[in-house]
Design an enzyme around this catalytic site. Structure first.
Site, mmCIF file in Angstrom:
data_model
loop_
_atom_site.group_PDB
_atom_site.id
_atom_site.type_symbol
_atom_site.label_atom_id
_atom_site.label_comp_id
_atom_site.label_asym_id
_atom_site.label_seq_id
_atom_site.Cartn_x
_atom_site.Cartn_y
_atom_site.Cartn_z
ATOM 1 N N GLY A 56 0.816 -1.226 0.000
ATOM 2 C CA GLY A 56 0.000 0.000 0.000
ATOM 3 C C GLY A 56 0.839 1.260 0.000
ATOM 4 N N GLU A 67 -11.454 1.473 14.532
ATOM 5 C CA GLU A 67 -12.800 1.094 14.067
ATOM 6 C C GLU A 67 -13.221 -0.254 14.651
ATOM 7 N N ARG A 93 -3.454 12.968 3.164
ATOM 8 C CA ARG A 93 -4.682 12.199 3.367
ATOM 9 C C ARG A 93 -5.536 12.247 2.092
ATOM 10 N N ALA A 97 -1.780 -2.048 2.996
ATOM 11 C CA ALA A 97 -2.753 -1.992 1.897
ATOM 12 C C ALA A 97 -4.119 -2.445 2.388
ATOM 13 N N ALA A 98 -5.138 -1.703 1.989
ATOM 14 C CA ALA A 98 -6.514 -2.061 2.377
ATOM 15 C C ALA A 98 -7.496 -1.183 1.624
ATOM 16 N N GLN A 99 -8.747 -1.649 1.561
ATOM 17 C CA GLN A 99 -9.867 -0.780 1.176
ATOM 18 C C GLN A 99 -10.151 -0.017 2.468
ATOM 19 N N HIS A 111 -5.443 8.922 11.874
ATOM 20 C CA HIS A 111 -4.283 9.796 11.694
ATOM 21 C C HIS A 111 -4.327 10.395 10.302
ATOM 22 N N LEU A 118 -3.295 -7.902 -3.615
ATOM 23 C CA LEU A 118 -3.472 -8.653 -2.367
ATOM 24 C C LEU A 118 -4.434 -9.829 -2.482
ATOM 25 N N TYR A 146 -15.999 -2.803 7.107
ATOM 26 C CA TYR A 146 -14.572 -2.488 7.242
ATOM 27 C C TYR A 146 -14.055 -2.931 8.614
ATOM 28 N N GLY A 157 -0.517 4.856 -0.704
ATOM 29 C CA GLY A 157 -1.413 5.485 0.267
ATOM 30 C C GLY A 157 -0.672 6.428 1.212
HETATM 31 P P1 NAP Z 1 -4.942 4.729 2.069
HETATM 32 O O1 NAP Z 1 -4.305 6.073 1.923
HETATM 33 O O2 NAP Z 1 -6.331 4.526 1.595
HETATM 34 O O3 NAP Z 1 -3.992 3.655 1.346
HETATM 35 C C1 NAP Z 1 -4.419 2.325 1.120
HETATM 36 C C2 NAP Z 1 -3.426 1.623 0.229
HETATM 37 O O4 NAP Z 1 -3.881 0.268 -0.008
HETATM 38 C C3 NAP Z 1 -3.249 2.261 -1.165
HETATM 39 O O5 NAP Z 1 -1.900 2.175 -1.536
HETATM 40 C C4 NAP Z 1 -4.110 1.345 -2.049
HETATM 41 O O6 NAP Z 1 -3.730 1.339 -3.397
HETATM 42 C C5 NAP Z 1 -3.803 -0.007 -1.413
HETATM 43 N N1 NAP Z 1 -4.766 -1.053 -1.799
HETATM 44 C C6 NAP Z 1 -6.107 -1.020 -1.672
HETATM 45 N N2 NAP Z 1 -6.638 -2.157 -2.136
HETATM 46 C C7 NAP Z 1 -5.613 -2.941 -2.576
HETATM 47 C C8 NAP Z 1 -5.517 -4.239 -3.191
HETATM 48 N N3 NAP Z 1 -6.606 -4.952 -3.433
HETATM 49 N N4 NAP Z 1 -4.288 -4.724 -3.522
HETATM 50 C C9 NAP Z 1 -3.186 -3.992 -3.267
HETATM 51 N N5 NAP Z 1 -3.202 -2.749 -2.694
HETATM 52 C C10 NAP Z 1 -4.411 -2.237 -2.366
HETATM 53 O O7 NAP Z 1 -4.903 4.274 3.606
HETATM 54 P P2 NAP Z 1 -3.981 4.798 4.814
HETATM 55 O O8 NAP Z 1 -4.683 5.895 5.514
HETATM 56 O O9 NAP Z 1 -2.596 4.992 4.339
HETATM 57 O O10 NAP Z 1 -4.072 3.550 5.789
HETATM 58 C C11 NAP Z 1 -3.095 2.510 5.745
HETATM 59 C C12 NAP Z 1 -3.638 1.300 6.477
HETATM 60 O O11 NAP Z 1 -3.895 1.630 7.838
HETATM 61 C C13 NAP Z 1 -4.947 0.746 5.939
HETATM 62 O O12 NAP Z 1 -4.919 -0.662 6.091
HETATM 63 C C14 NAP Z 1 -6.004 1.336 6.859
HETATM 64 O O13 NAP Z 1 -7.153 0.509 6.889
HETATM 65 C C15 NAP Z 1 -5.249 1.345 8.169
HETATM 66 N N6 NAP Z 1 -5.623 2.374 9.143
HETATM 67 C C16 NAP Z 1 -5.627 3.679 8.771
HETATM 68 C C17 NAP Z 1 -5.920 4.646 9.722
HETATM 69 C C18 NAP Z 1 -5.926 6.110 9.376
HETATM 70 O O14 NAP Z 1 -6.501 6.887 10.139
HETATM 71 N N7 NAP Z 1 -5.283 6.521 8.288
HETATM 72 C C19 NAP Z 1 -6.203 4.270 11.047
HETATM 73 C C20 NAP Z 1 -6.162 2.928 11.382
HETATM 74 C C21 NAP Z 1 -5.849 1.980 10.424
HETATM 75 P P3 NAP Z 1 -4.376 2.372 -4.481
HETATM 76 O O15 NAP Z 1 -3.596 3.650 -4.337
HETATM 77 O O16 NAP Z 1 -4.149 1.669 -5.756
HETATM 78 O O17 NAP Z 1 -5.825 2.538 -4.110
HETATM 79 N N1 GDD Z 2 -15.627 10.743 5.028
HETATM 80 C C1 GDD Z 2 -16.578 11.550 5.537
HETATM 81 N N2 GDD Z 2 -17.202 12.456 4.720
HETATM 82 N N3 GDD Z 2 -16.884 11.444 6.852
HETATM 83 C C2 GDD Z 2 -17.820 12.285 7.354
HETATM 84 C C3 GDD Z 2 -18.472 13.232 6.573
HETATM 85 C C4 GDD Z 2 -18.163 13.322 5.179
HETATM 86 O O1 GDD Z 2 -18.698 14.125 4.434
HETATM 87 N N4 GDD Z 2 -19.321 13.926 7.367
HETATM 88 C C5 GDD Z 2 -19.202 13.424 8.598
HETATM 89 N N5 GDD Z 2 -18.291 12.422 8.595
HETATM 90 C C6 GDD Z 2 -17.930 11.605 9.760
HETATM 91 C C7 GDD Z 2 -18.028 10.101 9.502
HETATM 92 O O2 GDD Z 2 -19.397 9.680 9.577
HETATM 93 C C8 GDD Z 2 -17.159 9.582 10.637
HETATM 94 O O3 GDD Z 2 -17.888 9.529 11.829
HETATM 95 C C9 GDD Z 2 -16.085 10.676 10.787
HETATM 96 O O4 GDD Z 2 -16.565 11.818 10.067
HETATM 97 C C10 GDD Z 2 -14.719 10.280 10.243
HETATM 98 O O5 GDD Z 2 -14.892 9.771 8.942
HETATM 99 P P1 GDD Z 2 -13.616 9.431 8.018
HETATM 100 O O6 GDD Z 2 -12.729 10.607 7.910
HETATM 101 O O7 GDD Z 2 -14.154 8.842 6.756
HETATM 102 O O8 GDD Z 2 -12.798 8.360 8.880
HETATM 103 P P2 GDD Z 2 -13.259 7.067 9.685
HETATM 104 O O9 GDD Z 2 -13.109 7.377 11.138
HETATM 105 O O10 GDD Z 2 -14.543 6.543 9.215
HETATM 106 O O11 GDD Z 2 -12.135 6.023 9.236
HETATM 107 C C11 GDD Z 2 -10.760 6.405 9.207
HETATM 108 O O12 GDD Z 2 -10.171 6.137 10.456
HETATM 109 C C12 GDD Z 2 -10.179 4.752 10.832
HETATM 110 C C13 GDD Z 2 -9.533 4.663 12.227
HETATM 111 O O13 GDD Z 2 -10.512 4.904 13.204
HETATM 112 C C14 GDD Z 2 -10.105 5.595 8.079
HETATM 113 O O14 GDD Z 2 -8.776 6.038 7.908
HETATM 114 C C15 GDD Z 2 -10.056 4.113 8.427
HETATM 115 O O15 GDD Z 2 -9.268 3.418 7.435
HETATM 116 C C16 GDD Z 2 -9.399 3.961 9.805
HETATM 117 O O16 GDD Z 2 -9.337 2.609 10.173
#
Ligand code: NAP
Ligand code: GDD
Length: 344
Positions: A9, A128, A185, A82-84, A180, A60, A150, A12
């Protein structure tokens, strides 16, 4: 010889920051991306890492692809990022999300067990998993109650990671990271949706920010700080699971206010329920309003992490405050617009 890391990933947000962090510490870094018509390396480019990461095409869902990659790279450490990762989309694509986020972790663990059992493994787990929280703040021992496909898939991946550690002795860690953010982002996540939309509105004098649940509370930290914790987990003397969080929660509505203040507005939320709107007090300009189309079928209302185990065992602590984080994101979006660059 330099240690060798494989980061899935890499296109990302976290992939880019982790690659930068590992390169700066002398690692040979292999980053996986999935093949598409146009390669998407802008995050690595912004961090000056695109030329130093060795790119490997990896899907993946394809077990043989994972096995061949491990045999070819023979990494000392694997970071499975890497993840959706978009929670909202997982309600529309639950089966795909379960496969990529859940079963693919199993594919990687089973591949490591088969071809490279001494390799250390990091799983990107998430707050989550706590979902409908069973206690506040959440720590490593808090029971899970995920609220989205998810979150459910990530719980499965978490327990697979624990199981491969307990059953097969793999050095496998699950990092339970709270939200984070950063200037890198994706714009579908709420913080960056706010900063990119408001920056565009500020530059153009037109437009409107529409949001769903503005009362949702998150424990928001800076991605650059959080990748340091991932690395520290794999460098620790024993494999374990850690919560990574700031210990401070803010609402979505507060993100809007903070970002608007950074742009020189004087924002105030007014009204009730779905009629809530954010106005600039000085000009009366409508900045943001609620649109129920953005509500989720099931919501995580309030999460707050306790990272004291990571502080004790890894010496990890966040450095960037919520206020500074939002300011950095707003400034980066304004700079991109001023330079005529797209807000990707
Ligand atoms: P992100 O910006 O959405 O990046 C996700 C990455 O996964 C991208 O490189 C994407 O590739 C790749 N990917 C998705 N589906 C794939 C597949 N089928 N095969 C191979 N690669 C694939 O996410 P992030 O914020 O960096 O998060 C990184 C990881 O931490 C994720 O697993 C997420 O669930 C987890 N996480 C994130 C947070 C947060 O707040 N950021 C918090 C807790 C956990 P493309 O560019 O091609 O789409
Ligand atoms: N995306 C989005 N768009 N969220 C919104 C909106 C909008 O227009 N309006 C309100 N929200 C609220 C969502 O309903 C959620 O409660 C909060 O804002 C945060 O949404 P996101 O920024 O989409 O993040 P997330 O908390 O659902 O998920 C992220 O953090 C997780 C860790 O707790 C992602 O990065 C996940 O991959 C990660 O695991």
């Amino acid at each position: 010889m330099s240690p060798r890391a494989l980061v899935t990933g890499v296109t990302g947000q976290d992939g880019a920051y982790l690659c930068r962090h590992l390169l700066d510490r002398g690692y040979e870094v292999y980053g996986t991306y999935r093949r598409s018509a146009s390669r998407n390396l802008w995050r690595l480019e912004e961090l000056g890492a695109a030329d130093d990461v060795q790119l490997v095409s990896l899907e993946l869902l394809e077990l043989t692809n994972i096995l061949r990659t491990l045999e070819m790279v023979r990494p000392d450490e694997v970071y499975n990022l890497a993840a959706q990762s978009f929670v909202g989309l997982s309600f529309e694509q639950p089966i795909y999300t379960a496969d990529v986020n859940g079963t693919s972790t199993l594919r990687i663990l089973e591949s490591i067990r088969t071809v490279l059992p001494a390799c250390r493994f990091y799983q990107a787990s998430t707050s989550e998993m706590f979902g409908k929280v069973q206690e506040t703040p959440q720590r490593e021992t808090t029971p899970f109650h995920p609220r989205s496909p998810y979150g459910v898939a990530k719980v499965s991946a978490h327990w697979m990671t624990v199981n491969y550690r307990e059953a097969h002795g793999l050095f496998a860690c699950s990092g339970i990271l709270f939200n984070h953010e950063s200037p890198l982002r994706g714009t579908e996540f709420v913080t960056r949706k706010v900063t990119s939309t408001l920056a565009r509105m500020h530059a153009s004098g037109a437009g409107l920010l529409e949001l769903g649940n503005i009362d949702a509370m998150r424990d928001w930290g800076f991605a650059g700080d959080y990748v340091e914790a991932m690395h520290a987990m794999l460098r620790h003397d024993t494999a374990d699971d850690f919560v990574i969080a700031t210990g401070e929660a803010h609402s979505v509505g507060e993100v809007v206010v903070r970002a608007a203040v950074c742009l020189g507005w004087d924002p105030v939320w007014e009204g009730e329920g779905v009629k809530r709107r954010c106005l600039d007090r000085r000009t009366g300009r409508l900045l943001a309003q609620v649109n129920p189309a953005y509500y989720r079928p099931a919501e995580v209302d309030f999460i707050l992490g306790d990272a004291s185990k990571a502080r004790r065992a890894l010496g990890w602590a966040p450095r960037v405050s919520f206020e500074e984080l939002v300011e950095r994101m707003v400034r980066a979006d304004c700079d991109r617009l001023a330079a005529g660059r797209p807000l990707l």
